[in-house]
Design a protein around this motif. Structure first.
Motif: not given
Length: 295
Positions: A125-127, A130, A132-139
């Motif tokens: 979850g930490n940008a 990790n 990635q864009d927000t949606q990718t991190r959520l996925d």
């Protein structure tokens, strides 16, 4: 090829993992030491390797999968810490070293496992860890949650405990292992693919079929090694499954048939990658390695 690839990816994920175990307070020094001990004391790093290989198979740079690789190894390590506890498999040896509850104590081991599990989700979850864009991190977060929880690994462990001493058929055995072992292996591939930033639905489906076959092959080979190998080679107590009267593929199918099944699963995994080019060679090599390894 696989030895060089494994060395490169292991060095990469180990360097990233090492940064995570700095205690924020002096009072937490022992807890963080137990967490670190549980992760950096060796291991094949199969799950991080799969994450990196899936990312690269889709043309992504390895660095994009650092967060995924760390997260799946943290979940795996936490599961081993808890599996080894007296209330579970009650083992004193892991990766050739005393298990965490032996090296520290049971309470510390429980907390270390809890800490590793939470840290895995923090990494995803930490940008910064990790990127990635927000949606990718959520996925990625949702995929890891499903794989690690009661619908995946934890559920498989519960089925395993319920199956001790019982006669179950091959379908029930596969259901157990697709949850207990396969779910996190499938998540490793899925997270790596998502991290590439280039995963479409067709690629994800092909990689899901690959990972499903590889995950089951991994468990079949584990069961074979529990019969054929020795404690020194395995780095854990040999023969524990038989001693605990656990259902296994050699016990159900016979040793020769179990070996043939592992090879058939390897071939299924390779077939799932037919549409991929040379970038997927590490994934192919990993499928072969999983059924050829001796520990």
């Amino acid at each position: 090829m696989i030895a060089a690839y494994q060395a490169r990816c292991t060095a990469r994920v180990d360097a990233a993992l090492e940064k995570l175990f700095v205690a924020p307070r002096e009072e937490l020094t022992r807890l963080y030491a137990a967490m670190r001990y549980s992760v950096v004391n060796g291991g094949k790093r199969v799950r991080p390797l799969l994450a990196y290989a899936a990312c690269e198979a889709l043309g992504g740079e390895a660095g994009r999968a650092d967060g995924a690789a760390c997260a799946v190894e943290l979940i795996h390590a936490y599961s081993l810490v808890h599996d080894d506890l007296p209330a579970m498999d009650d083992d004193a040896l892991r990766r050739g070293q005393p298990t965490t509850h032996i090296a520290f104590d049971e309470a510390c081991a429980i907390l270390a496992g809890d800490g590793l599990q939470a840290l895995a989700f923090e990494v995803i979850g930490n940008a910064q860890l990790n990127p990635q864009d927000t949606q990718t991190r959520l996925d990625m977060l949702l995929a890891l949650t499903r794989a690690a929880g009661s619908a995946g690994m934890v559920g498989g462990q519960a089925i395993d405990l319920e199956s001790v001493g019982r006669k179950i058929d091959q379908a029930a055995l596969e259901t157990m292992h697709r949850h207990k072992t396969g779910a996190l292996i499938e998540a490793s591939v899925q997270l790596g693919a998502l991290a590439s930033g280039r995963a479409d639905s067709a690629a994800l489906e092909a990689l899901r079929r690959y990972a499903e076959a590889v995950g089951l092959a991994f468990q079949v080979q584990d069961d074979i090694l529990d019969v054929e190998s020795d404690t020194a080679t395995l780095g854990k107590t040999q023969g524990k499954d038989q001693a605990h009267d656990k259902p296994t593929y050699p016990a159900l199918l016979g040793l020769d048939a179990a070996k043939a099944y592992a090879l058939a699963l390897r071939d299924q995994a390779l077939a799932a990658l037919e549409g991929f080019g040379d970038n997927a060679e590490p994934l192919r090599a990993l499928a072969r390695y999983i059924v050829e390894r001796r520990h």
